[in-house]
Design a protein around this motif. Sequence first.
Motif, PDB file in Angstrom:
ATOM      1  N   LEU A 134       0.543  -4.649 -20.532  1.00  0.00           N
ATOM      2  CA  LEU A 134      -0.116  -3.646 -19.696  1.00  0.00           C
ATOM      3  C   LEU A 134       0.633  -3.492 -18.379  1.00  0.00           C
ATOM      4  O   LEU A 134       0.861  -2.367 -17.897  1.00  0.00           O
ATOM      5  CB  LEU A 134      -1.571  -4.041 -19.439  1.00  0.00           C
ATOM      6  N   GLY A 135       1.048  -4.614 -17.784  1.00  0.00           N
ATOM      7  CA  GLY A 135       1.830  -4.538 -16.549  1.00  0.00           C
ATOM      8  C   GLY A 135       3.127  -3.776 -16.742  1.00  0.00           C
ATOM      9  O   GLY A 135       3.521  -2.959 -15.900  1.00  0.00           O
ATOM     10  N   ALA A 136       3.789  -4.009 -17.886  1.00  0.00           N
ATOM     11  CA  ALA A 136       5.043  -3.310 -18.158  1.00  0.00           C
ATOM     12  C   ALA A 136       4.814  -1.812 -18.294  1.00  0.00           C
ATOM     13  O   ALA A 136       5.611  -0.994 -17.805  1.00  0.00           O
ATOM     14  CB  ALA A 136       5.680  -3.873 -19.423  1.00  0.00           C
ATOM     15  N   ALA A 137       3.726  -1.428 -18.962  1.00  0.00           N
ATOM     16  CA  ALA A 137       3.422  -0.002 -19.124  1.00  0.00           C
ATOM     17  C   ALA A 137       3.119   0.640 -17.771  1.00  0.00           C
ATOM     18  O   ALA A 137       3.535   1.770 -17.494  1.00  0.00           O
ATOM     19  CB  ALA A 137       2.249   0.172 -20.076  1.00  0.00           C
ATOM     20  N   LEU A 138       2.402  -0.062 -16.932  1.00  0.00           N
ATOM     21  CA  LEU A 138       2.089   0.455 -15.600  1.00  0.00           C
ATOM     22  C   LEU A 138       3.345   0.539 -14.736  1.00  0.00           C
ATOM     23  O   LEU A 138       3.522   1.489 -13.969  1.00  0.00           O
ATOM     24  CB  LEU A 138       1.036  -0.432 -14.937  1.00  0.00           C
ATOM     25  N   ALA A 139       4.226  -0.462 -14.862  1.00  0.00           N
ATOM     26  CA  ALA A 139       5.486  -0.422 -14.115  1.00  0.00           C
ATOM     27  C   ALA A 139       6.339   0.754 -14.552  1.00  0.00           C
ATOM     28  O   ALA A 139       6.982   1.419 -13.734  1.00  0.00           O
ATOM     29  CB  ALA A 139       6.248  -1.733 -14.311  1.00  0.00           C
ATOM     30  N   ALA A 140       6.340   1.040 -15.863  1.00  0.00           N
ATOM     31  CA  ALA A 140       7.106   2.179 -16.369  1.00  0.00           C
ATOM     32  C   ALA A 140       6.591   3.486 -15.797  1.00  0.00           C
ATOM     33  O   ALA A 140       7.350   4.436 -15.618  1.00  0.00           O
ATOM     34  CB  ALA A 140       7.046   2.212 -17.894  1.00  0.00           C
ATOM     35  N   LYS A 141       5.299   3.534 -15.491  1.00  0.00           N
ATOM     36  CA  LYS A 141       4.685   4.736 -14.911  1.00  0.00           C
ATOM     37  C   LYS A 141       4.753   4.719 -13.379  1.00  0.00           C
ATOM     38  O   LYS A 141       4.224   5.592 -12.717  1.00  0.00           O
ATOM     39  CB  LYS A 141       3.226   4.839 -15.371  1.00  0.00           C
ATOM     40  N   GLN A 142       5.401   3.687 -12.847  1.00  0.00           N
ATOM     41  CA  GLN A 142       5.563   3.522 -11.403  1.00  0.00           C
ATOM     42  C   GLN A 142       4.241   3.291 -10.681  1.00  0.00           C
ATOM     43  O   GLN A 142       4.098   3.602  -9.491  1.00  0.00           O
ATOM     44  CB  GLN A 142       6.290   4.726 -10.785  1.00  0.00           C
ATOM     45  N   ASP A 143       3.251   2.759 -11.388  1.00  0.00           N
ATOM     46  CA  ASP A 143       1.987   2.364 -10.764  1.00  0.00           C
ATOM     47  C   ASP A 143       2.117   0.890 -10.398  1.00  0.00           C
ATOM     48  O   ASP A 143       1.594   0.000 -11.070  1.00  0.00           O
ATOM     49  CB  ASP A 143       0.824   2.590 -11.733  1.00  0.00           C
ATOM     50  N   LYS A 144       2.831   0.634  -9.314  1.00  0.00           N
ATOM     51  CA  LYS A 144       3.280  -0.717  -9.018  1.00  0.00           C
ATOM     52  C   LYS A 144       2.143  -1.662  -8.642  1.00  0.00           C
ATOM     53  O   LYS A 144       2.169  -2.847  -8.997  1.00  0.00           O
ATOM     54  CB  LYS A 144       4.336  -0.680  -7.917  1.00  0.00           C
ATOM     55  N   ASP A 145       1.150  -1.169  -7.912  1.00  0.00           N
ATOM     56  CA  ASP A 145       0.062  -2.046  -7.499  1.00  0.00           C
ATOM     57  C   ASP A 145      -0.723  -2.546  -8.708  1.00  0.00           C
ATOM     58  O   ASP A 145      -1.017  -3.749  -8.828  1.00  0.00           O
ATOM     59  CB  ASP A 145      -0.869  -1.317  -6.526  1.00  0.00           C
ATOM     60  N   LYS A 146      -1.061  -1.651  -9.619  1.00  0.00           N
ATOM     61  CA  LYS A 146      -1.794  -2.063 -10.811  1.00  0.00           C
ATOM     62  C   LYS A 146      -0.919  -2.910 -11.722  1.00  0.00           C
ATOM     63  O   LYS A 146      -1.413  -3.843 -12.372  1.00  0.00           O
ATOM     64  CB  LYS A 146      -2.323  -0.835 -11.555  1.00  0.00           C
ATOM     65  N   ALA A 147       0.364  -2.594 -11.771  1.00  0.00           N
ATOM     66  CA  ALA A 147       1.280  -3.407 -12.574  1.00  0.00           C
ATOM     67  C   ALA A 147       1.318  -4.835 -12.042  1.00  0.00           C
ATOM     68  O   ALA A 147       1.252  -5.805 -12.809  1.00  0.00           O
ATOM     69  CB  ALA A 147       2.675  -2.795 -12.556  1.00  0.00           C
ATOM     70  N   ARG A 148       1.409  -4.962 -10.727  1.00  0.00           N
ATOM     71  CA  ARG A 148       1.449  -6.296 -10.121  1.00  0.00           C
ATOM     72  C   ARG A 148       0.163  -7.056 -10.429  1.00  0.00           C
ATOM     73  O   ARG A 148       0.200  -8.259 -10.748  1.00  0.00           O
ATOM     74  CB  ARG A 148       1.647  -6.162  -8.610  1.00  0.00           C
ATOM     75  N   ASP A 149      -0.972  -6.384 -10.366  1.00  0.00           N
ATOM     76  CA  ASP A 149      -2.247  -7.040 -10.679  1.00  0.00           C
ATOM     77  C   ASP A 149      -2.254  -7.561 -12.117  1.00  0.00           C
ATOM     78  O   ASP A 149      -2.721  -8.668 -12.383  1.00  0.00           O
ATOM     79  CB  ASP A 149      -3.408  -6.059 -10.476  1.00  0.00           C
ATOM     80  N   ALA A 150      -1.746  -6.740 -13.046  1.00  0.00           N
ATOM     81  CA  ALA A 150      -1.727  -7.160 -14.449  1.00  0.00           C
ATOM     82  C   ALA A 150      -0.804  -8.356 -14.650  1.00  0.00           C
ATOM     83  O   ALA A 150      -1.146  -9.314 -15.362  1.00  0.00           O
ATOM     84  CB  ALA A 150      -1.293  -5.992 -15.333  1.00  0.00           C
ATOM     85  N   PHE A 151       0.364  -8.320 -14.041  1.00  0.00           N
ATOM     86  CA  PHE A 151       1.285  -9.447 -14.173  1.00  0.00           C
ATOM     87  C   PHE A 151       0.692 -10.719 -13.561  1.00  0.00           C
ATOM     88  O   PHE A 151       0.815 -11.818 -14.130  1.00  0.00           O
ATOM     89  CB  PHE A 151       2.618  -9.128 -13.498  1.00  0.00           C
ATOM     90  N   GLU A 152       0.047 -10.581 -12.414  1.00  0.00           N
ATOM     91  CA  GLU A 152      -0.550 -11.755 -11.779  1.00  0.00           C
ATOM     92  C   GLU A 152      -1.700 -12.307 -12.604  1.00  0.00           C
ATOM     93  O   GLU A 152      -1.943 -13.517 -12.627  1.00  0.00           O
ATOM     94  CB  GLU A 152      -0.991 -11.399 -10.360  1.00  0.00           C
ATOM     95  N   HIS A 153      -2.414 -11.422 -13.310  1.00  0.00           N
ATOM     96  CA  HIS A 153      -3.478 -11.877 -14.207  1.00  0.00           C
ATOM     97  C   HIS A 153      -2.865 -12.698 -15.338  1.00  0.00           C
ATOM     98  O   HIS A 153      -3.396 -13.760 -15.716  1.00  0.00           O
ATOM     99  CB  HIS A 153      -4.236 -10.670 -14.775  1.00  0.00           C
TER     100      HIS A 153
END
Length: 403
Positions: free
Chosen positions: A151-170
């Motif tokens: 999920l973090g990777a998909a969000l990063a691909a969409k440049q939604d960095k804050d949500k991507a970071r949250d997913a990776f930290e989870h």
Amino acid sequence: MPRSLVCLALLTLSVACRTAAPVAPDTVQVARTPAAAEWEKQLDVARFSSEPTALRQACARLQPRLEAAIQKDPADAHLHYLLGRVYFYGERDAEAGQEFDKALALAPEVAEYHYLKGYSLGFTQDSQGSIAELTRATELAPRTVKYWSSLGAALAAKQDKDKARDAFEHAIALDPEDAESSGFLGLMRLEEGNEAEALRWLAKTTPQQPRQPMLQYNIAQAYQNHGDHERALAHFQSAAQAMPEDWRTLAKLVQEHESLKQLKERDAARARLVKLNDEGKVDSPFFVREQFQEGTAKVMVAEHFKLEGDWAVRYVFYVETPGTNGTPVRWRLSLGSYSFTNELRPPGVTERTFHFDGYEEDDSHLTFAFFRGEPSFEDTRKLAVALLRGEVKPVSGTRFNRE
């Protein structure tokens, strides 16, 4: 010198990434027939095999069996899921999506089905659909690390960095050693300019983990920019193993072997790259052969595969030196063999004439040397370094002012 990282759009990459994500045990268990369990085992073994054709052969073998089994039992969700995987690995994305949809219609609470559908949608550029399915997977199985990381990777691909970071930290909270999330977080920190923290995250990765080849490439690029060439080489080699025909990765192997003075390995990697070009698999007339620093000058060397045209060039040394007011001065050195020079060869001389020139941004130039026949890269590089050190004087040229 260029230092930008390759885009983090992991889920939209080559087929090599299709086999990267492991299948996880599901919180909702679906009944599997003995045959389906065996087919799934064969599929999992094949996709991580070191044999390049193993997965293709397994899919060709399993596809008719799965299709026949579904004809007999169309209500078996797991058979649709397995057939979807076979289609997905074969890059038949529309058919894969149809099978994943059928599996989910029959078993909507299976997180793994949502996960793989979401993962596959990334390859069809449906970022919203991908994120929605991966989010659903995390809801159904919130303690499965790979769902959060994907999920973090998909969000990063969409440049939604804050949500991507949250997913990776989870994901990291569930598994502090998760290499994929650590790699992404490290690259994100590096992009933000926090190199020290970035390197702490990247230290959790290895050439074996994460499995995604482009993530390995980006990690290697980060280490290369940091000057840690041994680590950079190990990660580039991992990427090259998964993407043996990616010419940019082969070029990186040439660069890193050069940096480590591993000349035999450098030449072997370059030979593979030249072979790819001869086969029409390189979409550029040149590749970056080396990056180095000499004094205050940063240098990037491009090698052209072929000597073509009236102004044929073999090597170009792109140089950046400090200028006044903090503005860098950019100029270049090149080894070329030009038509007008070769027309002046003495009668009977068949070898091409080469000359080594320096050019300012306005193309004013000085010539520093002439060669009968093409000099080696090593000899050309030595001349470039000597020139950068002020040890070589020009033999001819037009206006060429140095600050």
